[in-house]
Structures are given as C-alpha cells and as structure tokens.
Design a protein around this motif. Structure first.
Motif, PDB file in Angstrom:
ATOM      1  N   ALA A 132      -8.850   2.622   6.112  1.00 46.88           N
ATOM      2  CA  ALA A 132      -8.150   2.463   7.394  1.00 46.88           C
ATOM      3  C   ALA A 132      -6.769   3.107   7.344  1.00 46.88           C
ATOM      4  O   ALA A 132      -6.350   3.777   8.288  1.00 46.88           O
ATOM      5  CB  ALA A 132      -8.040   0.984   7.749  1.00 46.88           C
ATOM      6  N   LYS A 133      -6.061   2.922   6.243  1.00 47.82           N
ATOM      7  CA  LYS A 133      -4.729   3.518   6.091  1.00 47.82           C
ATOM      8  C   LYS A 133      -4.819   5.046   6.180  1.00 47.82           C
ATOM      9  O   LYS A 133      -4.015   5.693   6.844  1.00 47.82           O
ATOM     10  CB  LYS A 133      -4.124   3.079   4.756  1.00 47.82           C
ATOM     11  N   ALA A 134      -5.837   5.612   5.536  1.00 46.62           N
ATOM     12  CA  ALA A 134      -6.001   7.064   5.536  1.00 46.62           C
ATOM     13  C   ALA A 134      -6.364   7.606   6.917  1.00 46.62           C
ATOM     14  O   ALA A 134      -5.899   8.671   7.318  1.00 46.62           O
ATOM     15  CB  ALA A 134      -7.078   7.469   4.520  1.00 46.62           C
ATOM     16  N   PHE A 152       0.810  -1.202   0.000  1.00 48.14           N
ATOM     17  CA  PHE A 152       0.000   0.000   0.000  1.00 48.14           C
ATOM     18  C   PHE A 152       0.853   1.265   0.000  1.00 48.14           C
ATOM     19  O   PHE A 152       0.363   2.349   0.260  1.00 48.14           O
ATOM     20  CB  PHE A 152      -0.921   0.016   1.230  1.00 48.14           C
ATOM     21  N   SER A 153       2.135   1.134  -0.314  1.00 48.04           N
ATOM     22  CA  SER A 153       3.038   2.274  -0.225  1.00 48.04           C
ATOM     23  C   SER A 153       2.690   3.387  -1.214  1.00 48.04           C
ATOM     24  O   SER A 153       3.011   4.541  -0.968  1.00 48.04           O
ATOM     25  CB  SER A 153       4.483   1.823  -0.437  1.00 48.04           C
ATOM     26  N   ASN A 154       2.028   3.051  -2.308  1.00 52.91           N
ATOM     27  CA  ASN A 154       1.709   4.085  -3.291  1.00 52.91           C
ATOM     28  C   ASN A 154       0.253   4.551  -3.206  1.00 52.91           C
ATOM     29  O   ASN A 154      -0.215   5.271  -4.067  1.00 52.91           O
ATOM     30  CB  ASN A 154       2.007   3.586  -4.706  1.00 52.91           C
ATOM     31  N   VAL A 155      -0.461   4.167  -2.152  1.00 52.00           N
ATOM     32  CA  VAL A 155      -1.858   4.553  -1.997  1.00 52.00           C
ATOM     33  C   VAL A 155      -1.950   6.020  -1.615  1.00 52.00           C
ATOM     34  O   VAL A 155      -1.245   6.488  -0.727  1.00 52.00           O
ATOM     35  CB  VAL A 155      -2.549   3.679  -0.914  1.00 52.00           C
ATOM     36  N   LYS A 156      -2.800   6.722  -2.319  1.00 49.85           N
ATOM     37  CA  LYS A 156      -3.036   8.124  -2.011  1.00 49.85           C
ATOM     38  C   LYS A 156      -4.526   8.268  -1.715  1.00 49.85           C
ATOM     39  O   LYS A 156      -5.350   7.624  -2.316  1.00 49.85           O
ATOM     40  CB  LYS A 156      -2.647   9.001  -3.187  1.00 49.85           C
ATOM     41  N   SER A 157      -4.843   9.139  -0.784  1.00 51.45           N
ATOM     42  CA  SER A 157      -6.233   9.332  -0.414  1.00 51.45           C
ATOM     43  C   SER A 157      -6.491  10.798  -0.144  1.00 51.45           C
ATOM     44  O   SER A 157      -5.626  11.516   0.339  1.00 51.45           O
ATOM     45  CB  SER A 157      -6.554   8.500   0.829  1.00 51.45           C
ATOM     46  N   SER A 158      -7.688  11.215  -0.469  1.00 47.51           N
ATOM     47  CA  SER A 158      -8.092  12.583  -0.159  1.00 47.51           C
ATOM     48  C   SER A 158      -9.448  12.519   0.528  1.00 47.51           C
ATOM     49  O   SER A 158     -10.484  12.649  -0.095  1.00 47.51           O
ATOM     50  CB  SER A 158      -8.163  13.423  -1.437  1.00 47.51           C
ATOM     51  N   LYS A 193     -15.423   5.763  -5.370  1.00 44.56           N
ATOM     52  CA  LYS A 193     -15.088   4.705  -6.317  1.00 44.56           C
ATOM     53  C   LYS A 193     -13.624   4.294  -6.126  1.00 44.56           C
ATOM     54  O   LYS A 193     -12.745   5.145  -6.032  1.00 44.56           O
ATOM     55  CB  LYS A 193     -15.315   5.199  -7.747  1.00 44.56           C
ATOM     56  N   GLY A 194     -13.378   2.995  -6.024  1.00 45.57           N
ATOM     57  CA  GLY A 194     -12.030   2.480  -5.870  1.00 45.57           C
ATOM     58  C   GLY A 194     -11.600   2.288  -4.423  1.00 45.57           C
ATOM     59  O   GLY A 194     -10.554   1.710  -4.166  1.00 45.57           O
ATOM     60  N   ASP A 195     -12.398   2.771  -3.471  1.00 45.06           N
ATOM     61  CA  ASP A 195     -12.050   2.612  -2.061  1.00 45.06           C
ATOM     62  C   ASP A 195     -12.147   1.155  -1.621  1.00 45.06           C
ATOM     63  O   ASP A 195     -12.953   0.387  -2.153  1.00 45.06           O
ATOM     64  CB  ASP A 195     -13.013   3.411  -1.164  1.00 45.06           C
ATOM     65  N   ARG A 231     -17.198  -5.822  -0.162  1.00 42.52           N
ATOM     66  CA  ARG A 231     -18.307  -5.297  -0.972  1.00 42.52           C
ATOM     67  C   ARG A 231     -18.832  -3.979  -0.416  1.00 42.52           C
ATOM     68  O   ARG A 231     -19.968  -3.883   0.025  1.00 42.52           O
ATOM     69  CB  ARG A 231     -19.437  -6.319  -1.057  1.00 42.52           C
ATOM     70  N   ILE A 232     -17.983  -2.976  -0.451  1.00 40.67           N
ATOM     71  CA  ILE A 232     -18.443  -1.633  -0.109  1.00 40.67           C
ATOM     72  C   ILE A 232     -18.748  -0.918  -1.420  1.00 40.67           C
ATOM     73  O   ILE A 232     -18.154  -1.224  -2.460  1.00 40.67           O
ATOM     74  CB  ILE A 232     -17.426  -0.858   0.757  1.00 40.67           C
TER      75      ILE A 232
END
Length: 79
Positions: A37-39, A4-10, A29-31, A63-64
């Motif tokens: 949790a990481k964010a 998950f090192s390249n995961v970006k979240s806003s 979408k894509g979450d 299934r979110i």
C-alpha cells in the motif's frame, strides 16, 4: 506505532496495468499489505483496500505468500 520510513520497494518489474482502475502486483518475499500500500498509494494505512479487493484469495491480511498476484485498486482521487 510501526515506522515505515526506511521501507524501500521496487514494484516496477512485477506490476501489470489491467486498465485504468486496477493494477496487478506479484507478492515478493518479505512483502506485507502495508508495504505494498505504501508503494502504490503513498500510505501504509491503505492496506485494507488491497485486502478487500483480494478477499477471493485472502482470508487473513497477515498471510500473503510470495508469488500471489494481487489486484491493486486505482488510487482514489483526493478532492
């Protein structure tokens, strides 16, 4: 093991503070629960806390759906 090192979240624009112990987050979408949790907690492995807090609307953690509003429990203090 997932990387998950390249995961970006806003998450700033979709979270709503609901008091000191809980935040609400609208799924995008894509979450995934791991990404959320990481964010919020800094650790993807904390996804089960979010799942357990939302058992009333989630039967399967994989299934979110975009648009769902999830309760995000407050981060646990580390002693």
């Amino acid at each position: 093991k997932p990387d998950f090192s390249n995961v970006k979240s806003s998450v700033g624009s979709t979270e709503e503070v609901v008091g000191a112990s809980e935040t609400r987050y609208t799924v995008q979408k894509g979450d995934t629960l791991s990404h959320i949790a990481k964010a919020h907690y800094g650790k993807a492995s904390q996804w089960s806390r979010i799942f357990e807090a939302n058992r009333d609307q989630l039967d399967d953690p994989d299934r979110i759906q975009p648009g769902q509003v999830l309760k995000i429990p407050a981060a646990q203090s580390q002693d």
